[in-house]
Enzyme design. Structure first.
Site, PDB file in Angstrom:
ATOM      1  N   GLY A  39      45.552  36.728  38.138  1.00 16.94           N
ATOM      2  CA  GLY A  39      45.299  37.648  37.296  1.00 16.94           C
ATOM      3  C   GLY A  39      46.291  38.824  37.776  1.00 16.94           C
ATOM      4  O   GLY A  39      46.528  39.550  36.844  1.00 16.94           O
ATOM      5  N   ASN A  87      36.066  46.181  37.352  1.00 13.20           N
ATOM      6  CA  ASN A  87      35.463  45.350  38.362  1.00 13.20           C
ATOM      7  C   ASN A  87      34.252  45.783  39.496  1.00 13.20           C
ATOM      8  O   ASN A  87      33.676  45.121  40.069  1.00 13.20           O
ATOM      9  CB  ASN A  87      36.506  44.765  39.410  1.00 13.20           C
ATOM     10  CG  ASN A  87      37.472  45.752  39.832  1.00 13.20           C
ATOM     11  OD1 ASN A  87      37.919  46.578  39.102  1.00 13.20           O
ATOM     12  ND2 ASN A  87      37.715  45.730  41.017  1.00 13.20           N
ATOM     13  N   GLN A 115      37.837  40.821  34.371  1.00 10.78           N
ATOM     14  CA  GLN A 115      36.286  40.627  34.534  1.00 10.78           C
ATOM     15  C   GLN A 115      35.484  40.247  33.117  1.00 10.78           C
ATOM     16  O   GLN A 115      34.278  40.003  33.207  1.00 10.78           O
ATOM     17  CB  GLN A 115      35.763  42.050  35.014  1.00 10.78           C
ATOM     18  CG  GLN A 115      36.298  42.247  36.636  1.00 10.78           C
ATOM     19  CD  GLN A 115      35.636  41.326  37.539  1.00 10.78           C
ATOM     20  OE1 GLN A 115      34.374  40.965  37.243  1.00 10.78           O
ATOM     21  NE2 GLN A 115      36.277  41.287  38.756  1.00 10.78           N
ATOM     22  N   HIS A 117      39.519  32.145  38.270  1.00 11.56           N
ATOM     23  CA  HIS A 117      38.354  32.195  39.320  1.00 11.56           C
ATOM     24  C   HIS A 117      37.165  33.163  39.168  1.00 11.56           C
ATOM     25  O   HIS A 117      36.303  33.109  39.818  1.00 11.56           O
ATOM     26  CB  HIS A 117      38.950  32.458  40.775  1.00 11.56           C
ATOM     27  CG  HIS A 117      39.420  33.665  41.135  1.00 11.56           C
ATOM     28  ND1 HIS A 117      38.564  34.445  41.857  1.00 11.56           N
ATOM     29  CD2 HIS A 117      40.417  34.332  40.839  1.00 11.56           C
ATOM     30  CE1 HIS A 117      39.247  35.496  42.182  1.00 11.56           C
ATOM     31  NE2 HIS A 117      40.463  35.467  41.639  1.00 11.56           N
ATOM     32  N   THR A 127      57.168  24.952  39.220  1.00 10.50           N
ATOM     33  CA  THR A 127      56.338  23.801  38.677  1.00 10.50           C
ATOM     34  C   THR A 127      55.038  24.226  38.405  1.00 10.50           C
ATOM     35  O   THR A 127      54.460  24.673  39.241  1.00 10.50           O
ATOM     36  CB  THR A 127      56.554  22.710  39.459  1.00 10.50           C
ATOM     37  OG1 THR A 127      57.843  22.306  39.787  1.00 10.50           O
ATOM     38  CG2 THR A 127      55.818  21.559  39.069  1.00 10.50           C
ATOM     39  N   CYS A 178      39.249  43.022  47.232  1.00  8.43           N
ATOM     40  CA  CYS A 178      40.562  43.243  47.830  1.00  8.43           C
ATOM     41  C   CYS A 178      40.538  44.565  48.744  1.00  8.43           C
ATOM     42  O   CYS A 178      41.561  44.596  49.329  1.00  8.43           O
ATOM     43  CB  CYS A 178      41.585  43.284  46.790  1.00  8.43           C
ATOM     44  SG  CYS A 178      41.003  44.141  45.565  1.00  8.43           S
TER      45      CYS A 178
HETATM   46  N1  PLP Z   1      42.019  42.715  37.768  1.00  8.82           N
HETATM   47  C1  PLP Z   1      40.732  42.767  37.973  1.00  8.82           C
HETATM   48  C2  PLP Z   1      39.980  43.743  37.302  1.00  8.82           C
HETATM   49  C3  PLP Z   1      39.854  42.115  38.940  1.00  8.82           C
HETATM   50  O1  PLP Z   1      38.789  42.121  39.350  1.00  8.82           O
HETATM   51  C4  PLP Z   1      41.014  41.083  39.800  1.00  8.82           C
HETATM   52  C5  PLP Z   1      40.456  40.260  40.719  1.00  8.82           C
HETATM   53  O2  PLP Z   1      39.457  40.814  41.707  1.00  8.82           O
HETATM   54  C6  PLP Z   1      42.135  41.078  39.410  1.00  8.82           C
HETATM   55  C7  PLP Z   1      42.791  41.994  38.563  1.00  8.82           C
HETATM   56  C8  PLP Z   1      43.161  40.293  40.081  1.00  8.82           C
HETATM   57  O3  PLP Z   1      42.732  38.644  39.868  1.00  8.82           O
HETATM   58  P1  PLP Z   1      43.372  37.859  40.974  1.00  8.82           P
HETATM   59  O4  PLP Z   1      42.556  37.755  42.045  1.00  8.82           O
HETATM   60  O5  PLP Z   1      43.181  36.623  40.066  1.00  8.82           O
HETATM   61  O6  PLP Z   1      44.892  38.102  41.208  1.00  8.82           O
END
Ligand code: PLP
Length: 399
Positions: free
Chosen positions: A74, A151, A179, A201, A237, A342
Site C-alpha cells: 500500500g 487507520n 483500510q 494484508h 518480476t 508503523c
Molecule cells: N495506508 C494506510 C491507511 C494504512 O493503514 C497502511 C498500513 O498500515 C498503509 C497505507 C501501508 O500499507 P502497506 O503496509 O501495505 O505498506
C-alpha cells in the site's frame, strides 16, 4: 494449565491470512513457478493468475482491468500516486493531516524538491469537510490526497464530495483506501477518484503486495525503473503467489463483506457499550460507534452515511499509559495497539490523535482495538473484562 489462546484484535495493523488464500498461493511456489513474462506454458499460467487477480480487483472497484497496477505494498501505491503529481504541470499538493506516513513522508520528499505541500487539519472526529478543502485549493493545485478511512480512528471521509471540489479546481484526486478495500463496497466512479491505493494484508491476504487504481488517461509514473511489468509502472518480476493470494482474498471479501462488516460492528457496539458503562474516565476517540446502521451502507447509495469503519475502536483511558495497557494485555495473549503499527513501536505520540485535538497526555492514554471476521462475542467479553481490571489496577499503581 493449557496454553491460553491468542486473541487478535489488531486487524488494522494486519490480518491473519485466510487458509483459503494460502491454499490459492501454494501452486505458484511449487508447480506453477514460471516467470509471468516467459513465452511458454509455464509462464502463461503465472500470467493468467495475475490477470485473473486483476479482473477480480477491477470488478470489486467498478474499474477496468487495465486501470489496476499491482505493487509491492500500500505504501508503494501511495508513493506512485503522489509521484504522478510531477506530470500534472502544477506545483501544489494538498493532503490531510491524518494521512498515513506513506502519504505524509512522500509529500515531505516532494516539498524538499520544491513542490508546495499544504496540510489540512481535521475536525474533532477526524473529518475533512469539502468547505475546508476548498479553502486550500488554488489554480496551482495539481493533486489532492485524502484517505478513505483513517487507520487509527476509522473516520470515513466524504470522498465523493471532496473529489467533486478537487475536480472543480482541475486537480487530480487520490485516496488511500488501504483500510477500506475489502471491508466496505467501493466504486471508483461513485467516489470520483483518479487514483486509489489498497493492500492485500488488510483483507486476509499476504503481506508485500498492494494495488494502485489509476483512472484511464491520468498522469502516471512509477518510482522505480526497469522492465515492462505492470505496464512499466511497477517494473520487476511479479510476485505471482502474492498476487494470486490477493485475488483470492478479494474474491472472498466480495462474497463475505456484508456479513463480516455486520459482525465486526456488532462486536464493536457491544464492547463500546460495556467499556463506557463499566469504567469511569473512558472516552471514544473518533466518530460514534453506537447508533450507526452498517447494513444500510451496503445499499450502495448509503455508504456515505457511514462515519466510521465497522471494526475500529479507539479509547482514551484517563490516568494510564496506553503502552502499559498494551503490554499487560500482551501478557494475557491479547493483541491490541497504541496506534498505527508503523509508529507503535517508537513510543511517539499519535499525530492523528493530536490532530483531532487530544492533548499529548490523552493521546498517550489511548489504545486502538480493531476487530476482524474471526473475533467472537466471547473474546469481546473477555477482552472488555481484562481491560476493565487492568485499567483499574494501573490507575491504583499510578496513584
Ligand atoms: N495506508 C494506510 C491507511 C494504512 O493503514 C497502511 C498500513 O498500515 C498503509 C497505507 C501501508 O500499507 P502497506 O503496509 O501495505 O505498506
Amino acid at each position: 494449565m493449557a496454553d491460553k489462546k491468542l486473541i487478535y484484535m489488531d486487524n488494522a495493523a494486519t490480518t491473519a491470512p485466510d487458509p483459503r488464500v494460502v491454499e490459492a498461493m501454494l501452486p505458484y511456489f511449487t508447480t506453477a513457478y514460471g516467470n509471468p513474462s516467459s513465452g511458454y506454458s509455464l509462464g502463461y499460467a503465472a500470467k493468467n493468475a495475475i490477470n485473473t487477480a486483476r479482473e477480480t480487483a477491477a470488478e470489486l472497484l467498478g474499474a477496468r482491468p487495465e486501470e489496476i497496477y499491482f505493487t509491492g505494498s500500500g505504501t508503494e501505491s501511495d508513493n506512485i500516486a503522489l509521484e504522478s503529481l510531477r506530470l500534472s504541470g502544477k506545483r501544489q499538493l494538498v493532503v490531510s493531516a491524518v494521512e498515513h506516513p506513506a502519504v505524509l513522508k512522500k509529500a515531505e520528499q516532494l516539498e524538499q524538491e520544491g513542490f508546495r505541500v499544504t496540510v489540512i487539519p481535521p475536525d474533532r472526529e477526524g473529518f475533512i469537510s469539502p468547505e475546508a478543502l476548498e479553502r486550500y485549493l488554488t489554480p496551482d493545485t495539481g493533486m489532492v490526497s485524502v484517505m478513505l478511512a483513517n487507520n487509527e480512528i476509522g473516520t470515513l471521509q466524504p470522498i465523493k464530495l471532496l473529489s467533486e471540489v478537487a475536480h472543480k479546481y482541475g486537480c487530480l484526486f487520490h485516496t488511500d483506501a488501504v483500510q477500506v478495500f475489502g471491508q466496505l463496497p467501493i466504486s471508483v466512479d461513485e467516489l470520483g477518484v483518479d487514483y486509489l491505493s489498497a493492500s492485500a494484508h488488510k483483507l486476509y491476504g499476504p503481506k508485500g503486495v498492494g494495488l494502485l487504481y489509476a483512472r484511464y488517461g491520468v498522469p502516471l509514473v512509477g518510482v522505480i525503473r526497469g522492465g515492462g511489468q505492470e505496464y512499466g509502472v511497477r517494473p520487476g518480476t511479479e510476485n505471482t503467489a502474492a498476487i494470486a493470494g490477493f485475488g483470492k482474498a478479494i474474491e472472498l471479501a466480495a462474497l463475505e463483506m456484508r456479513q463480516r462488516a455486520a459482525h465486526e460492528h456488532k462486536l464493536a457496539v457491544h464492547m463500546t457499550r460495556r467499556l463506557l458503562k463499566e469504567l469511569k474516565g473512558v472516552c471514544l476517540n473518533g466518530p460514534e460507534v453506537i447508533g450507526t446502521e452498517v447494513n444500510a451502507c451496503f445499499d450502495r447509495n448509503r455508504l456515505t452515511e457511514l462515519k466510521r469503519l465497522p471494526g475500529n475502536l479507539n479509547f482514551c483511558f484517563e490516568g494510564i499509559r496506553g503502552t502499559s495497557l498494551v503490554i499487560r494485555l500482551d501478557m494475557e495473549k491479547i493483541c491490541v495497539s497504541t496506534g498505527a503499527a508503523c509508529t507503535a513501536g517508537h513510543d511517539r505520540v499519535s499525530q492523528v490523535l493530536t490532530a483531532i485535538g487530544l492533548s499529548e497526555a490523552e493521546a498517550n492514554s489511548s489504545i486502538r482495538i480493531t476487530l476482524g471476521k474471526d473475533n467472537t462475542p466471547a473474546e469481546a467479553d473477555y477482552v472488555v473484562e481484562l481491560i476493565r481490571q487492568t485499567v483499574e489496577e494501573l490507575r491504583i499503581l499510578n496513584n
